[in-house]
Design a protein around this motif. Sequence first.
Motif, PDB file in Angstrom:
ATOM      1  N   GLN A 120      -8.572   9.100 -14.823  1.00 49.60           N
ATOM      2  CA  GLN A 120      -7.521   8.126 -15.106  1.00 49.60           C
ATOM      3  C   GLN A 120      -6.608   8.574 -16.255  1.00 49.60           C
ATOM      4  N   GLU A 134      -0.682  -1.156 -11.501  1.00 45.35           N
ATOM      5  CA  GLU A 134      -2.005  -1.660 -11.108  1.00 45.35           C
ATOM      6  C   GLU A 134      -3.092  -1.244 -12.088  1.00 45.35           C
ATOM      7  N   HIS A 135      -2.870  -0.145 -12.834  1.00 41.79           N
ATOM      8  CA  HIS A 135      -3.919   0.380 -13.706  1.00 41.79           C
ATOM      9  C   HIS A 135      -3.603   0.233 -15.196  1.00 41.79           C
ATOM     10  N   GLU A 166       5.771   5.102  -5.665  1.00 44.43           N
ATOM     11  CA  GLU A 166       4.312   5.120  -5.500  1.00 44.43           C
ATOM     12  C   GLU A 166       3.614   5.254  -6.847  1.00 44.43           C
ATOM     13  N   VAL A 167       4.114   6.147  -7.690  1.00 40.89           N
ATOM     14  CA  VAL A 167       3.520   6.369  -9.010  1.00 40.89           C
ATOM     15  C   VAL A 167       3.686   5.131  -9.890  1.00 40.89           C
ATOM     16  N   GLN A 196      -2.042  13.221  -7.740  1.00 41.20           N
ATOM     17  CA  GLN A 196      -2.964  12.839  -6.657  1.00 41.20           C
ATOM     18  C   GLN A 196      -4.359  13.420  -6.899  1.00 41.20           C
ATOM     19  N   THR A 249       4.003   2.005  -8.924  1.00 41.96           N
ATOM     20  CA  THR A 249       3.096   0.956  -8.419  1.00 41.96           C
ATOM     21  C   THR A 249       1.670   1.198  -8.920  1.00 41.96           C
ATOM     22  N   TRP A 250       1.228   2.446  -8.879  1.00 46.59           N
ATOM     23  CA  TRP A 250      -0.132   2.775  -9.343  1.00 46.59           C
ATOM     24  C   TRP A 250      -0.283   2.486 -10.832  1.00 46.59           C
ATOM     25  N   VAL A 307      -6.060  11.327  -9.529  1.00 43.09           N
ATOM     26  CA  VAL A 307      -6.402  10.009  -8.974  1.00 43.09           C
ATOM     27  C   VAL A 307      -7.632  10.120  -8.077  1.00 43.09           C
ATOM     28  N   LYS A 341      -2.612   9.095 -15.681  1.00 45.77           N
ATOM     29  CA  LYS A 341      -1.573   8.308 -16.359  1.00 45.77           C
ATOM     30  C   LYS A 341      -0.590   9.215 -17.096  1.00 45.77           C
TER      31      LYS A 341
END
Length: 562
Positions: A525, A560-561, A553-554, A517, A556-557, A520, A529
């Motif tokens: 980035q 997206e990235h 949650e991780v 977190q 999904t992130w 982020v 990652k």
Amino acid sequence: MNKYLLISICFASVLIPSFASVFSSDIFGEAPFVFGMIVLCTFGLIIKSKQKCYLSVVDILFILFIFYGVFHFCVFPSKYADPLRLWEWVAAVSSYFFIRSIRDEEKKVLLYALIVSGVIQSIIVWGQLSGVIESRHPLFQITGSFGNPGQLGGYLAVCFVASLNYLKQSKKRFVVLLIAFLIVVIGGALLATDSRAAWIATVLGCCFAFWKDIHCFCKRYKKTCIFLVLIIGVLGSLFIYNYRPESANARMLIWRVCGEMIADKPLFGHGVGSFPKKYMLYQANYFQKQPDSSFISVADNVGYPYNEFLYVTVELGLIGFLMIAGLLVLLFSMRSQNDQERSFKSALICLIVFSLFSYPSYIFPLFLLFSILLGGSVSKELYTINKLRWVHTLFVLVIVGVCVWAVIECKFYERASWEMKQATSKKELESAPFINKHFGKLIHNLKFNAVYTEYIFHYGADDTDYKISYLTPSCETYCDIGKVYCRRKEFAKAESYYKLASWMIPTRILPNYLLWQLYVNTGDQVNAKDVAGKILSQQLKVDNTVTIRVKAEVRTWLNEHD
């Protein structure tokens, strides 16, 4: 009159401390018992004060060890020492010399008191098993008057061995039947504690008690005995290890990390009270260097070394270890003068073996029991010193001074306990004048430290950096410290605390999640990652809804990235 007073002090020295743990849930709850024992034993010393002083070699080594501890504390002042723990040492030393000052006939009372105390603890155990008496721990059904079954098991093991020795010496049929019944009662409670350390200690204590009989049998059937010892040793070790392998592996991890602590400061150690303040940092360093260690699955927050000899070596160095080890080797190399002395030595062996796998020095009744049994195990006096009248008077004055000081300190800790209750109930701990005034004296107490840590993370504190430096390291504490620095936008400090927390217990997901977190939120980035990948592949001790949510949650992130 003096005789009955001394008998009362002997009984109290065993019975009262064993119930001090009842009040240990309160901060400084054991303080009245600590100072009470100091007053009782020093008062007993005044009664037994003589113009002549009788010393054995064990007494001299014990005095040298105490002087070394004082010298170590003065020359290498430790900022971690809890004053209340130092007073526990005063209680132990005063009880040792009180027991040494009384006659052998009076020492018998201590063995009677151990049997009575063991029976009382056993009755409490059976009451807790039947649901009549409430356990003192939410996770364990039985605890006796102690904090958990392990502590209780160690105490009952000593009482069992003492009872067995008394049975061996008894001749009257009624006494034999009564003691045999009490042994069954204590033994049943001992089995119910489910403490492997206590069981091993009991077996070896009993072996010492019946060593003459065992030795005679071994001389007659030498080959058979060698075979039996090998079979029992191998099968017993396998059973003890496989009974709870995770617990055994956890201790092996702790001992290995302790080895690294000793290697850093081998001669004089890290200082009095340093173990809980430094151990978790060494454990973090160990896993950072060995990320694929087989011990990762058993890592946890650690406050005790689970081996008293390692504990002494970590804090006082090899010099301290050699002094206490030499004292014990000399004691047991001396031939016992009578059955009573052998009884004390058997119980002491039991406690020493228990201390190889547990932490009796942190439990006041067990810690005090060591000095009582040590004092009872010594009867051979080699040196007689004639005290001059002025020396005798000075000795009495010093004892009176210690008594008065102990009463003043007892009042202080009673006041501190009351102030803590008031301040926490009103949520004014940080602004409490008494707590702030004596913060440096109180913060080294582990219970106070835990409560204070929880409070400042919930309600904040002035001069946070100063207060944080006193907090006992743990995975959760370092996560909370990291959050404090995040709120203050001091991201570099927060990152270092999160990383340390993640290495302290590599199976905890929270430190890596907080670290992720942080990256982020600061737009890093690359590191985000990297930590995200670590979270998804992380070995966890327990998978629950929190870990599942974090991983989702991780993931999904990351999707997206990418």
